[in-house]
Design a protein around this motif. Structure first.
Motif, PDB file in Angstrom:
ATOM      1  N   ALA A 157       0.787  -1.220   0.024  1.00 39.33           N
ATOM      2  CA  ALA A 157      -0.001   0.126  -0.134  1.00 39.33           C
ATOM      3  C   ALA A 157       0.813   1.334  -0.054  1.00 39.33           C
ATOM      4  CB  ALA A 157      -0.944  -0.121   1.293  1.00 39.33           C
ATOM      5  N   GLY A 158       2.304   1.062   0.425  1.00 41.66           N
ATOM      6  CA  GLY A 158       3.035   2.315   0.618  1.00 41.66           C
ATOM      7  C   GLY A 158       3.989   2.361  -0.490  1.00 41.66           C
ATOM      8  N   ASP A 159       4.911   3.486  -0.671  1.00 42.91           N
ATOM      9  CA  ASP A 159       5.957   3.392  -1.730  1.00 42.91           C
ATOM     10  C   ASP A 159       7.170   3.150  -0.832  1.00 42.91           C
ATOM     11  OD1 ASP A 159       4.275   4.111  -3.491  1.00 42.91           O
ATOM     12  OD2 ASP A 159       4.489   6.102  -3.303  1.00 42.91           O
ATOM     13  N   ASN A 160       7.492   2.962   0.300  1.00 38.79           N
ATOM     14  CA  ASN A 160       8.742   2.772   0.833  1.00 38.79           C
ATOM     15  C   ASN A 160       9.244   1.342   0.465  1.00 38.79           C
ATOM     16  OD1 ASN A 160       6.490   1.737   2.353  1.00 38.79           O
ATOM     17  ND2 ASN A 160       7.974   1.221   3.968  1.00 38.79           N
ATOM     18  N   GLU A 161      10.485   0.989   0.341  1.00 39.23           N
ATOM     19  CA  GLU A 161      11.249  -0.018  -0.196  1.00 39.23           C
ATOM     20  C   GLU A 161      11.918  -0.608   0.979  1.00 39.23           C
ATOM     21  OE1 GLU A 161      13.123   1.039  -3.479  1.00 39.23           O
ATOM     22  OE2 GLU A 161      11.261   1.387  -4.851  1.00 39.23           O
ATOM     23  N   PRO A 162      11.459  -1.497   1.848  1.00 39.16           N
ATOM     24  CA  PRO A 162      12.497  -1.708   3.197  1.00 39.16           C
ATOM     25  C   PRO A 162      13.298  -3.243   2.847  1.00 39.16           C
ATOM     26  CG  PRO A 162      10.039  -2.465   3.343  1.00 39.16           C
ATOM     27  CD  PRO A 162       9.960  -1.690   2.105  1.00 39.16           C
ATOM     28  N   HIS A 255       8.111  -8.292  10.299  1.00 33.67           N
ATOM     29  CA  HIS A 255       7.213  -8.082  11.006  1.00 33.67           C
ATOM     30  C   HIS A 255       5.928  -8.707  11.365  1.00 33.67           C
ATOM     31  CE1 HIS A 255      10.298  -5.099  12.001  1.00 33.67           C
ATOM     32  NE2 HIS A 255      10.277  -4.471  10.625  1.00 33.67           N
ATOM     33  N   ASN A 256       5.122  -9.105  10.263  1.00 33.72           N
ATOM     34  CA  ASN A 256       3.984  -9.710  10.266  1.00 33.72           C
ATOM     35  C   ASN A 256       3.901 -10.991   9.485  1.00 33.72           C
ATOM     36  OD1 ASN A 256       4.062  -9.012   7.548  1.00 33.72           O
ATOM     37  ND2 ASN A 256       2.508  -7.278   7.807  1.00 33.72           N
ATOM     38  N   ASP A 257       5.015 -11.519   9.074  1.00 30.86           N
ATOM     39  CA  ASP A 257       5.379 -12.970   8.357  1.00 30.86           C
ATOM     40  C   ASP A 257       4.413 -13.014   7.089  1.00 30.86           C
ATOM     41  OD1 ASP A 257       7.106 -14.003   9.949  1.00 30.86           O
ATOM     42  OD2 ASP A 257       5.657 -14.476  11.577  1.00 30.86           O
ATOM     43  N   ARG A 258       4.052 -11.734   6.697  1.00 30.20           N
ATOM     44  CA  ARG A 258       3.148 -11.923   5.276  1.00 30.20           C
ATOM     45  C   ARG A 258       4.081 -11.587   4.153  1.00 30.20           C
ATOM     46  NH1 ARG A 258      -2.329 -12.053   6.704  1.00 30.20           N
ATOM     47  NH2 ARG A 258      -2.750 -11.449   8.964  1.00 30.20           N
ATOM     48  N   TYR A 259       3.704 -12.082   3.074  1.00 28.30           N
ATOM     49  CA  TYR A 259       4.379 -11.934   1.634  1.00 28.30           C
ATOM     50  C   TYR A 259       3.763 -11.122   1.070  1.00 28.30           C
ATOM     51  CZ  TYR A 259       7.488 -16.010   2.013  1.00 28.30           C
ATOM     52  OH  TYR A 259       8.272 -17.090   2.507  1.00 28.30           O
ATOM     53  N   TYR A 260       4.632  -9.981   0.314  1.00 28.83           N
ATOM     54  CA  TYR A 260       3.861  -8.929  -0.607  1.00 28.83           C
ATOM     55  C   TYR A 260       4.329  -9.137  -1.918  1.00 28.83           C
ATOM     56  CZ  TYR A 260       2.710  -6.422   3.859  1.00 28.83           C
ATOM     57  OH  TYR A 260       2.224  -6.210   5.042  1.00 28.83           O
ATOM     58  N   LEU A 261       3.603  -8.861  -3.011  1.00 26.89           N
ATOM     59  CA  LEU A 261       3.860  -8.876  -4.448  1.00 26.89           C
ATOM     60  C   LEU A 261       4.880  -7.662  -4.810  1.00 26.89           C
ATOM     61  CD1 LEU A 261       3.689 -10.604  -7.011  1.00 26.89           C
ATOM     62  CD2 LEU A 261       1.542  -9.284  -7.511  1.00 26.89           C
ATOM     63  N   ILE A 262       5.915  -7.704  -5.018  1.00 31.92           N
ATOM     64  CA  ILE A 262       6.709  -6.448  -5.197  1.00 31.92           C
ATOM     65  C   ILE A 262       6.979  -6.448  -6.551  1.00 31.92           C
ATOM     66  CG2 ILE A 262       8.916  -5.498  -4.835  1.00 31.92           C
ATOM     67  CD1 ILE A 262       7.253  -5.864  -2.422  1.00 31.92           C
ATOM     68  N   GLY A 263       7.212  -7.429  -7.418  1.00 31.45           N
ATOM     69  CA  GLY A 263       7.492  -7.289  -8.741  1.00 31.45           C
ATOM     70  C   GLY A 263       6.924  -8.640  -9.415  1.00 31.45           C
ATOM     71  N   VAL A 264       6.966  -8.231 -10.881  1.00 29.26           N
ATOM     72  CA  VAL A 264       6.385  -9.579 -11.815  1.00 29.26           C
ATOM     73  C   VAL A 264       7.635  -9.757 -12.443  1.00 29.26           C
ATOM     74  CG1 VAL A 264       4.755 -10.003 -13.632  1.00 29.26           C
ATOM     75  CG2 VAL A 264       4.030  -8.663 -11.767  1.00 29.26           C
ATOM     76  N   VAL A 265       8.033 -11.054 -12.661  1.00 27.72           N
ATOM     77  CA  VAL A 265       9.212 -11.419 -13.533  1.00 27.72           C
ATOM     78  C   VAL A 265       8.673 -11.088 -15.252  1.00 27.72           C
ATOM     79  CG1 VAL A 265      10.316 -13.358 -14.565  1.00 27.72           C
ATOM     80  CG2 VAL A 265       9.581 -13.603 -12.459  1.00 27.72           C
ATOM     81  N   SER A 266       9.661 -10.369 -15.669  1.00 26.16           N
ATOM     82  CA  SER A 266       9.418  -9.631 -17.091  1.00 26.16           C
ATOM     83  C   SER A 266      10.546 -10.076 -17.987  1.00 26.16           C
ATOM     84  CB  SER A 266       9.715  -8.101 -16.797  1.00 26.16           C
ATOM     85  OG  SER A 266       9.575  -7.482 -18.070  1.00 26.16           O
ATOM     86  N   GLY A 267      11.871  -9.927 -17.730  1.00 26.60           N
ATOM     87  CA  GLY A 267      12.750 -10.251 -18.865  1.00 26.60           C
ATOM     88  C   GLY A 267      14.268 -10.087 -18.218  1.00 26.60           C
ATOM     89  N   SER A 268      15.173 -10.394 -19.211  1.00 27.00           N
ATOM     90  CA  SER A 268      16.647 -10.389 -19.023  1.00 27.00           C
ATOM     91  C   SER A 268      17.579 -10.098 -19.984  1.00 27.00           C
ATOM     92  CB  SER A 268      17.060 -11.358 -17.863  1.00 27.00           C
ATOM     93  OG  SER A 268      18.449 -11.108 -17.770  1.00 27.00           O
ATOM     94  N   TYR A 269      18.463  -9.762 -20.086  1.00 29.08           N
ATOM     95  CA  TYR A 269      19.501  -9.648 -21.294  1.00 29.08           C
ATOM     96  C   TYR A 269      19.948 -11.101 -21.669  1.00 29.08           C
ATOM     97  CZ  TYR A 269      19.845  -4.641 -22.183  1.00 29.08           C
ATOM     98  OH  TYR A 269      19.228  -3.619 -22.744  1.00 29.08           O
ATOM     99  N   ASP A 270      20.142 -12.108 -20.308  1.00 29.75           N
ATOM    100  CA  ASP A 270      20.907 -13.431 -20.560  1.00 29.75           C
ATOM    101  C   ASP A 270      19.825 -14.271 -20.416  1.00 29.75           C
ATOM    102  OD1 ASP A 270      20.514 -12.897 -17.797  1.00 29.75           O
ATOM    103  OD2 ASP A 270      21.872 -14.556 -17.269  1.00 29.75           O
ATOM    104  N   TYR A 302      -0.072  -2.362   4.233  1.00 24.60           N
ATOM    105  CA  TYR A 302       1.257  -1.510   4.626  1.00 24.60           C
ATOM    106  C   TYR A 302       2.345  -2.654   5.218  1.00 24.60           C
ATOM    107  CZ  TYR A 302      -1.088   3.008   3.642  1.00 24.60           C
ATOM    108  OH  TYR A 302      -1.357   3.991   3.027  1.00 24.60           O
ATOM    109  N   TYR A 303       3.732  -2.278   4.970  1.00 24.25           N
ATOM    110  CA  TYR A 303       4.493  -3.223   5.777  1.00 24.25           C
ATOM    111  C   TYR A 303       4.472  -3.163   7.186  1.00 24.25           C
ATOM    112  CZ  TYR A 303       6.365  -3.089   1.105  1.00 24.25           C
ATOM    113  OH  TYR A 303       6.566  -3.199  -0.264  1.00 24.25           O
TER     114      TYR A 303
END
Length: 303
Positions: A157-162, A255-270, A302-303
């Motif tokens: 829910a927030g924009d911080n990156e802990p 702090h709460n043992d919950r998983y958050y969806l931070i990113g979606v696998v997109s690609g790579s050069y290798d 929120y985290y």
């Protein structure tokens, strides 16, 4: 009349209290029973009950399909990568030719496939430039009933990156010259800042393309897109691989043992497996407005 005091301390305290209340209401991101994944390990069954196995067929009733991953965010919606929805010619696939499997651990034992009603893709996604805005949501034809094997992941829910250490999971290839994984794999990767990521990409191109190294002034190395973040295990080369596209990059909040969806696998050069070359992940928080609009029952926490 209720008035807000202008003191920063009072507003901060109220905000923290409000965020704490919201966090307690979040029913998401809890691991179940208590590794494209290169240099990873096999997961416990249903450790990540939101991870979806997706099959994108070229046409309804076809035998060949593209393999991708996804993340369940509520009873109706699965987040994945937009490039998974397009065929090799760049045409968008028929939603009726997509199969969604939830509550899966081994691909040898698949439940009944769930159908997709339609896709939600950002207006500015361009299939000719698939790394940009590589985000999509699948609307299921019928709602999902939650259980210990099927449940949603939290959305930040927030924009911080802990975070520093993150986890990626999927059934993609186990290495550059290996087959796909029959059992869900996971591996820890580490966040790489954009400046360092750009330098690592430049180094990779210099190592693999001699003309770029010899004549750098003739080649433009693109900057890391603002909708992307980078991650890799710099020791083992652990990362997502072919077939993991659309799958989750997750942060476990201690702090709460919950998983958050931070990113979606997109690609790579290798292809994968190069500890000096990070993978690209679409940043989920940049598409929070789409999630809030089409999936209002998803869990913004929120985290």
């Amino acid at each position: 009349m209720l008035r807000w005091k202008s003191t920063g301390i009072t507003i901060l305290a109220l905000c923290q209290l409000f965020c704490s209340i919201l966090a307690n209401q979040c029913d998401c991101g809890l691991s179940g029973l208590q590794k494209r994944i290169y240099a990873g390990n096999q997961t416990y069954p249903h450790k990540y009950p939101w991870v979806a196995h997706l099959r994108f067929f070229n046409y309804i009733g076809g035998g060949q399909y593209g393999l991708c991953g996804g993340s369940l965010i509520d009873q109706w919606h699965v987040v994945t990568a937009a490039h998974c929805l397009h065929d090799e010619s760049g045409q968008i696939r028929d939603p009726s030719a997509v199969q969604v499997y939830l509550g899966v651990h081994s691909l040898y034992f698949l439940p009944t496939a769930r159908k997709v009603a339609y896709f939600i893709i950002p207006d500015d996604y361009d299939p000719s430039k698939p790394v940009n805005n590589d985000f999509a949501i699948l609307q299921l034809a019928e709602p999902v009933e939650f259980s210990h094997t099927i449940s949603p992941i939290c959305i930040p829910a927030g924009d911080n990156e802990p975070y520093r250490r993150l986890t990626v999971a999927g059934w993609g290839h186990l290495g550059p010259n290996q087959g796909t994984a029959p059992v869900l794999q996971h591996v820890d990767v580490f966040y790489v800042g954009k400046r360092q990521c750009y330098n690592m990409v430049k180094d990779y191109l210099y190592r693999t393309h001699p003309m770029v190294r010899l004549f750098p002034e003739k080649f433009i190395i693109p900057q890391i897109h603002r909708n992307h973040m980078c991650a890799v295990d710099g020791f083992s080369g652990g990362d997502a691989c072919q077939g993991d596209s659309g799958g989750p990059l997750m942060y476990l909040n201690p702090h709460n043992d919950r998983y958050y969806l931070i990113g979606v696998v997109s690609g790579s050069y290798d292809l994968c497996g190069d500890e000096m070359t990070p993978g690209f992940y679409t940043v989920v928080k940049r598409f929070r407005h789409i999630i809030e609009s089409v999936a209002p029952q998803s869990h913004m926490c929120y985290y």
